[in-house]
Design a protein around this motif. Structure first.
Motif, PDB file in Angstrom:
ATOM      1  N   UNK A  16      -1.706   3.494   4.934  1.00 36.37           N
ATOM      2  CA  UNK A  16      -2.241   2.792   3.768  1.00 36.37           C
ATOM      3  C   UNK A  16      -2.732   1.426   4.211  1.00 36.37           C
ATOM      4  N   UNK A  17      -3.959   1.093   3.887  1.00 36.64           N
ATOM      5  CA  UNK A  17      -4.554  -0.166   4.329  1.00 36.64           C
ATOM      6  C   UNK A  17      -3.837  -1.352   3.704  1.00 36.64           C
ATOM      7  N   UNK A 167       4.021   4.887   8.328  1.00 34.31           N
ATOM      8  CA  UNK A 167       3.757   3.489   8.622  1.00 34.31           C
ATOM      9  C   UNK A 167       3.140   3.319   9.992  1.00 34.31           C
ATOM     10  N   UNK A 168       3.166   2.080  10.469  1.00 31.22           N
ATOM     11  CA  UNK A 168       2.546   1.765  11.745  1.00 31.22           C
ATOM     12  C   UNK A 168       3.143   2.530  12.913  1.00 31.22           C
ATOM     13  N   UNK A 169       4.461   2.774  12.877  1.00 24.78           N
ATOM     14  CA  UNK A 169       5.099   3.528  13.963  1.00 24.78           C
ATOM     15  C   UNK A 169       4.501   4.926  14.049  1.00 24.78           C
ATOM     16  N   UNK A 189       5.544   9.962   1.207  1.00 23.45           N
ATOM     17  CA  UNK A 189       5.697  10.032  -0.253  1.00 23.45           C
ATOM     18  C   UNK A 189       4.427  10.520  -0.932  1.00 23.45           C
ATOM     19  N   UNK A 190       3.291   9.965  -0.527  1.00 22.74           N
ATOM     20  CA  UNK A 190       2.021  10.304  -1.162  1.00 22.74           C
ATOM     21  C   UNK A 190       1.167  11.112  -0.198  1.00 22.74           C
ATOM     22  N   UNK A 191       1.154  12.417  -0.386  1.00 23.72           N
ATOM     23  CA  UNK A 191       0.406  13.287   0.522  1.00 23.72           C
ATOM     24  C   UNK A 191      -1.083  13.298   0.211  1.00 23.72           C
TER      25      UNK A 191
END
Length: 337
Positions: A16-17, A167-169, A189-191
């Motif tokens: 997510x940006x 996330x970033x990882x 969570x949000x596919x």
């Protein structure tokens, strides 16, 4: 730390940006608390910020302690004019109490940011190392006291990998996995927002459906009330025989006793754990002697790696605080990350 150390890594945003729609708090003097770390103070100044003592004029707080429940709450309660709080870690579970208070009675205009994404590169690198070590059975071989001529050990090339978290990882790990040609599934969570580099993106509710194909399961999600204990005995049993589990997020995501049992039964082929529950892991804990289990003491991102990355995050967010671009690592106090 040298300039070369500071240039080794860069922050990686998640799938997510960075949010540009957050309310922009009023700018003003920034307090570095509870201790004025010289490197952090310098980062604030590089970002154009004014470093000052905590008083009624303070409008931003950069928190440098490992946790803040109690002390940070008292600071913010006594100084309602603080509109921006920068936390030091990527995960904010150590600040669950103060964030819960913020979500219950949010200060109008108060913005919370963390270091999420800042430490993604070293942590993803460690996750890859743990995965390769477990697949090649290096924990077992490192403990061997004699030559064991067997044919055990598997390749990561072409493996089915499931990563929990987006996330970033996760984003950086997917990049590191590209040369291995893995079939990567990301669980988030949000596919509806696909993760670049993943073969498929599924919702957390569909985790059970993808576990039977996971030769490698990597946990890289935030620890919240919803994710605590998300991988237990039932989930481990759903993995294919010989699967390995890697945890570089938070120990509370994974049931330690269930991992130990699955390793000793032979169902799990190995585990690489940089985080544990409890943590630190007691010297007499059975995971230390579990078959093909490698435990590292929460060192996926060492201080030499995190210090320059946190300073860079502070500098960037100070510029945002003064009106120079979007904040990075915005925290949702309600969601807990």
């Amino acid at each position: 730390m040298t300039d070369a150390d500071a240039a080794r890594h860069r922050a990686i945003d998640g799938a997510t940006a960075p949010r540009a729609d957050v309310p922009r708090p009023a700018s003003g003097p920034i307090a570095v608390l509870p201790a004025a770390d010289p490197a952090v103070v310098a980062a604030v100044r590089r970002g154009g910020g004014e470093v000052g003592p905590l008083d009624d004029a303070t409008r931003g707080v950069v928190w440098t302690a490992a946790s803040g429940d109690g002390e940070l709450e008292r600071v913010l309660a006594a100084h309602p004019g603080v509109g921006w709080v920068q936390l030091p870690w990527a995960g904010v579970d150590a600040f669950a109490g103060v964030l819960a208070a913020a979500s219950a009675d949010p200060q109008p205009g108060r913005l919370w940011t963390s270091a999420k994404g800042a430490y993604a590169q070293p942590v993803a690198e460690h996750a890859l190392a743990l995965a390769l070590g477990a697949l090649r059975e290096l924990p077992r071989r490192a403990r061997a006291g004699s030559w064991e001529a067997d044919e055990r050990g598997r390749s990561l090339f072409g493996a089915s990998v499931v990563i929990v978290g987006a996330g970033g990882i996760a984003v950086e790990l997917l990049r590191l996995l590209e040369p291995f040609g893995v079939l990567a599934t990301v669980v988030r969570r949000d596919a509806s927002v696909a993760v670049p580099g993943a073969s498929r993106t599924v919702a957390t509710a569909d985790l059970e459906a993808v576990l039977p194909d996971a030769e490698v399961l990597v946990l890289a999600a935030a620890l919240t009330d919803e994710t605590r204990g998300m991988i237990g005995a039932a989930e481990l049993a759903a993995l294919p025989p010989g699967a390995i589990v890697i945890n570089v997020a938070r120990g509370g995501l994974l049931d330690s006793a269930a991992v130990d049992a699955a390793l000793r039964s032979g169902h799990l082929g190995g585990a690489g754990l940089d985080v544990t529950d409890p943590e630190p892991l007691p010297a007499d804990h059975p995971l230390w002697s579990a078959p093909n289990c490698l435990v590292t003491p929460h060192v996926a991102d060492t201080e030499a790696m995190t210090a320059p990355l946190f300073a860079a995050r502070v500098e960037e967010n100070v510029r945002a605080f003064l009106g120079g671009g979007p904040f990075r690592g915005v925290v949702d106090p309600v969601a807990g990350y």
